[in-house]
Design a protein around this motif. Sequence first.
Motif, short mmCIF file in Angstrom:
data_model
loop_
_atom_site.label_atom_id
_atom_site.label_comp_id
_atom_site.label_asym_id
_atom_site.label_seq_id
_atom_site.Cartn_x
_atom_site.Cartn_y
_atom_site.Cartn_z
N ILE A 190 151.22 64.06 -7.88
CA ILE A 190 152.60 64.22 -8.74
C ILE A 190 152.58 65.74 -9.17
O ILE A 190 153.65 66.29 -9.12
CB ILE A 190 152.61 63.52 -9.91
CG1 ILE A 190 152.33 61.95 -9.53
CG2 ILE A 190 153.66 63.57 -10.88
CD1 ILE A 190 152.22 60.99 -10.78
N LEU A 191 151.45 66.26 -9.91
CA LEU A 191 151.64 67.54 -10.60
C LEU A 191 151.68 68.59 -9.30
O LEU A 191 152.03 69.94 -9.79
CB LEU A 191 150.45 68.06 -10.97
CG LEU A 191 150.04 66.72 -12.42
CD1 LEU A 191 148.91 66.96 -13.00
CD2 LEU A 191 151.33 66.89 -13.22
N CYS A 192 151.33 68.27 -8.08
CA CYS A 192 151.63 69.47 -7.10
C CYS A 192 153.15 69.90 -6.53
O CYS A 192 153.42 70.80 -5.98
CB CYS A 192 150.84 69.03 -5.71
SG CYS A 192 151.81 67.49 -4.97
N GLY A 193 153.96 68.91 -7.38
CA GLY A 193 155.59 69.17 -7.10
C GLY A 193 156.12 67.99 -6.57
O GLY A 193 157.18 67.94 -6.41
N SER A 247 144.92 73.25 1.42
CA SER A 247 146.02 74.17 1.91
C SER A 247 147.20 73.50 1.75
O SER A 247 148.30 74.14 1.53
CB SER A 247 145.44 73.84 3.55
OG SER A 247 144.36 74.43 3.97
N GLY A 248 147.53 72.14 1.48
CA GLY A 248 148.48 71.60 1.21
C GLY A 248 149.16 71.91 -0.06
O GLY A 248 150.39 72.48 -0.40
N LEU A 249 148.35 71.94 -1.17
CA LEU A 249 148.60 72.53 -2.42
C LEU A 249 149.10 73.77 -2.40
O LEU A 249 150.05 74.30 -3.04
CB LEU A 249 147.21 72.45 -3.55
CG LEU A 249 146.90 70.99 -3.91
CD1 LEU A 249 145.67 71.08 -4.56
CD2 LEU A 249 147.92 70.56 -5.02
N SER A 281 158.86 71.32 2.27
CA SER A 281 157.83 71.00 1.42
C SER A 281 157.32 69.48 1.48
O SER A 281 156.37 69.02 1.31
CB SER A 281 158.09 71.43 0.04
OG SER A 281 159.20 70.72 -0.50
N THR A 282 158.21 68.63 1.56
CA THR A 282 158.09 67.01 1.74
C THR A 282 157.14 66.75 2.81
O THR A 282 156.04 66.12 2.84
CB THR A 282 159.28 66.27 1.88
OG1 THR A 282 160.22 66.46 0.52
CG2 THR A 282 158.76 64.90 1.77
N LEU A 283 157.29 67.51 4.10
CA LEU A 283 156.70 67.37 5.35
C LEU A 283 155.34 67.70 5.35
O LEU A 283 154.26 67.08 5.37
CB LEU A 283 157.53 67.90 6.53
CG LEU A 283 156.43 67.80 7.77
CD1 LEU A 283 156.68 66.44 8.43
CD2 LEU A 283 157.32 68.64 8.98
N CYS A 284 155.21 68.84 4.48
CA CYS A 284 153.84 69.49 4.13
C CYS A 284 153.06 68.76 3.42
O CYS A 284 151.74 68.39 3.58
CB CYS A 284 153.96 71.12 3.51
SG CYS A 284 152.39 71.71 2.75
N ASN A 285 153.63 68.18 2.24
CA ASN A 285 153.06 67.14 1.28
C ASN A 285 152.40 66.12 1.75
O ASN A 285 151.38 65.49 1.71
CB ASN A 285 154.17 66.86 0.39
CG ASN A 285 153.45 66.12 -0.66
OD1 ASN A 285 152.17 65.96 -1.12
ND2 ASN A 285 154.07 65.11 -1.47
N MET A 286 153.24 65.51 3.12
CA MET A 286 152.73 64.38 3.62
C MET A 286 151.82 64.66 4.89
O MET A 286 151.36 63.54 5.50
CB MET A 286 154.21 63.33 4.21
CG MET A 286 154.94 62.91 3.01
SD MET A 286 153.94 62.45 1.55
CE MET A 286 152.81 61.36 2.21
N ILE A 287 151.67 65.65 5.28
CA ILE A 287 150.62 66.20 6.21
C ILE A 287 149.37 66.24 5.58
O ILE A 287 148.32 65.93 6.08
CB ILE A 287 151.26 67.46 7.03
CG1 ILE A 287 152.28 67.07 7.91
CG2 ILE A 287 150.02 67.94 7.86
CD1 ILE A 287 152.82 68.34 8.59
N SER A 288 149.53 66.68 4.53
CA SER A 288 148.10 67.10 3.59
C SER A 288 147.86 66.51 2.66
O SER A 288 146.90 65.46 2.34
CB SER A 288 148.36 68.68 3.38
OG SER A 288 149.41 68.79 2.38
N ILE A 289 148.44 66.68 1.31
CA ILE A 289 148.04 65.89 0.18
C ILE A 289 148.17 64.64 -0.02
O ILE A 289 147.39 63.66 -0.49
CB ILE A 289 149.11 66.70 -1.14
CG1 ILE A 289 148.89 68.20 -1.20
CG2 ILE A 289 148.53 66.00 -2.26
CD1 ILE A 289 149.69 68.88 -1.83
N GLY A 290 149.40 63.99 0.38
CA GLY A 290 149.74 62.61 0.39
C GLY A 290 148.62 61.77 1.31
O GLY A 290 147.89 61.00 0.47
#
Length: 413
Positions: A190-193, A247-249, A281-290
Amino acid sequence: MMFFLGWMTVAIFIPVFAPSLPVLAFGEAFCGISWGVFQTLSTTYASEVVPTILRPYVTAYVCMCWGAGILLSSGVVRAVAGLEGDMGWWLPFVLQWIWPLPLFIGAYYSPESPWNSVRRNKVEEARISLMRLYQDMPEREHRVEQTLACIKYTTEMEKSETANASFLECFKGTNLRRTEINCVVWSAQILCGNAILSYSVVFLQAAGFSELQAFNINISLSACYVVGGIICWFLFPHVGRATIYMSGLTFMLFCLITIGGLAWGPGKDAQLAIGIILVISTLCNMISIGPTCYPIVAETPSGRLRYKTITIGRFVYNLTRIFSNSVTPRMLSSTSWNWGAKAAFYYAGTNMLCNIWCWFRLPETKDRTFGEIDLLFTHRVPARKFKSTHVDQFAHGGDYLSKGEVEHKENAV
């Protein structure tokens, strides 16, 4: 799982027939009990029914399923956006009744977790589950006995450290470090954005988009959950969990700073740029952090405390979500704080704090068995040395050597 699917079926009646907003809120909370079970149990179960090599793919698939559900719900909300009267809010609740029965049937025919069976001293149940899980493999019986022996050995090793396996044990000794990792990795989602992404419709409207334009872009954002998860699958064999996560963060940090900067750029071009960066940024988030979050939180707890540690981590996640759900709408609302796109700067700050924590505290668990991970935590190996430390979990006393010591020993031989 089957019990709470039944619970969910009954709970849906409350919001569907709610005569007022307080009753609707109560119905949502009643549904939330089963949602809490699903979100903790699914990750734990996924990590325990597959071999080590498949663990990241199956746990990350849990995140993809979340994304598929969000995509579907975004489509439903967009479809009813133009409906007049009560049907606009009533129909989405009614459609939830589609899911409990087929999921109940799937849970009924699914094998029990062999790890959970061994922890409950039901070895024969674990053997039957492993026979089902390994049914298409050559030398099935030999593999089953091997795996069962490894599960029993690891469980016995963990018993010596966490004899009572109570919730208090999660905050003692090396388990405190594991609980800390679980809590922060969940909360950083959540806190990553991601809090802004969750309010993408409100955020886009605050940036100047019309309501229907915001809903249309929201569908694109939701599709990123599925596409990003598939891309992440191709990264797992080559890149470590911590590397992907951090990397995602870092990428999200730059996206948030850019979105915040565009808040001072009036006009359609700035709005379009914000929409594009939000999708990226959503795509990046779901490639990495999520998706990467799920193998991390499934692998770091000890086996006997896995359910409890993930539950505590998810509890902290939900507390963080409550906080973000309280402040983010105020940031975006024109009648409250009215930050608009500048709200991205706030989450850029929290993102940076999470990234700094990851550098010093997040260990690399790629290609490690549960037994090896246990020994690395037991010997208090620093996070930055998890990747290079050699572990022999079957050695007497749980010996471990650094990568350099292994090379020296091999050269001596």
